[in-house]
Design an enzyme around this catalytic site. Structure first.
Site, short mmCIF file in Angstrom:
data_model
loop_
_atom_site.label_atom_id
_atom_site.label_comp_id
_atom_site.label_asym_id
_atom_site.label_seq_id
_atom_site.Cartn_x
_atom_site.Cartn_y
_atom_site.Cartn_z
CE1 TYR A 1 1.11 -0.19 4.39
CE2 TYR A 1 0.20 2.02 4.23
CZ TYR A 1 0.97 1.09 4.90
OH TYR A 1 1.59 1.44 6.07
CG LEU B 1 8.50 2.03 4.90
CD1 LEU B 1 8.27 0.75 4.11
CD2 LEU B 1 7.22 2.78 5.10
CD GLU C 1 10.14 2.10 10.50
OE1 GLU C 1 9.38 2.74 9.77
OE2 GLU C 1 10.35 0.88 10.36
CE LYS D 1 3.45 3.26 3.17
NZ LYS D 1 3.78 3.51 4.57
NE ARG E 1 6.83 4.10 0.39
CZ ARG E 1 6.55 4.94 1.37
NH1 ARG E 1 7.47 5.19 2.31
NH2 ARG E 1 5.39 5.54 1.44
#
Lengths: 280, 280
Positions: free
Chosen positions: A34, A204, A181, A148, A53
């Site tokens: 996504y 990511l 993260e 992702k 990406r």
């Protein structure tokens, strides 16, 4: 029309978007990728970064969905315009497709593209001025968070934990106390005027992270991609998060401890100002 | 009617089951739990074990879906009968529900129950007689694999890797070479007549695993729940897998190395015989 969903070439009001197959592999296996994308003042922010990406994510999962960047850009813009909002959050998901439930990739499977478009609500200015609080939380995610995908349940649980504690987000750390993260944002810290952020190794690559890096280089702020540990962030002068829907957001308290002065710092504001400028 | 899908109280032929909302959290976040259940000769195998585990999974994710065991059992049986098949594989999934996409649990969200029913194809007798081959693969899954969720992308990739190599499954191992499970099966090894299997700590508690344990106790076979390392399985006399759709399945080769005699072993056959008896 308010919120919209684009599914198999048709637009629906979101409340009627009961159109996904029960055996879609996105639903049964989290076998989907996504992007969250922002449309503002007639254009999409950093569209090519998002589409590049997306292409990488599809390649890494071997989902054979071919698309033309210009056509996809036009489609996203068209859907954004249809909502009638000035600021739109577009969500684009491509799953491997529908197949009888079995773990391996199905021999034949047509990837399923869906796009939703909702009014985008930016972080209120006063929230940014005040800064936000976070907690720390073990990073329980799977090993391929560099892709992702919608395999996001660990992110959800970490974020829910933060919400329950009345704070904005969870800062995730590995067993060796290495910080990675937040639940859906990249992480930065400032120390002696330099910006530090974890390297692209098991995190990511955020589009806004890339913007922050560019801005730091332009402003001649030293920018280091280095492993950061829990103890480092507590001793930082500033900490901030980046993400498509938050831009950058200063963290002024972690686990109840003040970060730096307990207020958004100078480096944060400098970078934020440039980020907003670059959008105009 | 062949394959069926039960969604929001209605039955559909599976090919018409495009009824899931695009913002179902199962689709966008893997925020859902599931069970695979077998119906055979008019009854569901170990239904209460499945429903108890389902309840535990729901509790662990705080998905407030209340159900009565007897009613759920009747519903599953009714759907299985409707397919017209003697042997049916039922798949039951409960997601947190539909909500505007945001990581934390939504304040209001109605859990979504779906059930699919397909003809069950058992492992052919000759496959079991011959045994299967596996490879070893790093365990890239998230930390909460003890909960039966659809956050399964790591399992999918491990299984696909096995398929590409022309073998049945991947045996997953952690960084310290501790063996956990296969991509969707529990793992056992036999050494000097005793059965060993990893303890319930960072693995899923399989229903068939529980049956194997009961059978070992009944047959007075020593049964140890102990950490198993990669080197142990290569030196084992026998290795086998367990799962709802495979019952138990002997592994005779791993990474190209023969296990024991390279044929399904005595202990495997003893346990298998009892397992089949217990089903009648």
């Amino acid at each position: 029309m308010p919120a919209l969903a684009y599914i198999r070439g048709r637009l629906y009001p979101i409340e009627k978007a009961y159109k996904i197959h029960v055996e879609d592999r996105g639903y049964q296996y989290a076998d989907a990728v996504y992007e969250s994308i922002r449309y503002e003042k007639g254009k999409i922010i950093r569209i090519y970064d998002h589409l590049e990406r997306l292409k990488r994510s599809l390649n890494m999962l071997q989902i054979s969905f071919e698309f033309n960047f210009e056509e996809m850009k036009l489609l996203l813009e068209k859907i954004a315009v249809k909502t009638g909002y000035d600021r739109v959050l577009l969500y684009l998901q491509i799953s491997r497709g529908v197949a009888r439930r079995e773990h391996p990739f199905p021999p034949i499977c047509i990837p399923e593209l869906v796009i939703t478009a909702r009014k985008f609500k930016p972080i209120p200015a006063k929230t940014r001025k005040k800064g936000v609080k976070c907690i720390t939380h073990p990073d329980e995610r799977w090993d391929r968070v560099d892709i992702k995908t919608v395999n996001l349940l660990a992110n959800v649980l970490a974020r829910e934990r933060a919400r329950k504690k009345g704070v904005r987000d969870s800062i995730l750390f590995r067993e060796d106390l290495e910080v990675t993260e937040a639940s859906s944002a990249n992480l930065f810290m400032v120390k002696d005027g330099a910006i530090y952020t974890p390297p692209l190794n098991g995190i990511l690559e955020g589009v806004t992270r890339k913007e922050v890096k560019e801005i730091a280089l332009n402003l001649k702020i030293n920018f280091y991609e280095e492993y950061i540990y829990l103890q480092d962030i507590f001793l930082a002068d500033e900490v901030f998060l980046s993400g498509t829907s938050i831009d950058i957001l200063p963290v002024v308290e972690i686990d109840g401890f003040k970060i730096g002065s307990g207020k958004p710092g100078k480096v944060f504001w400098k970078v934020y100002e440039e980020l907003i400028k670059s959008r105009n």
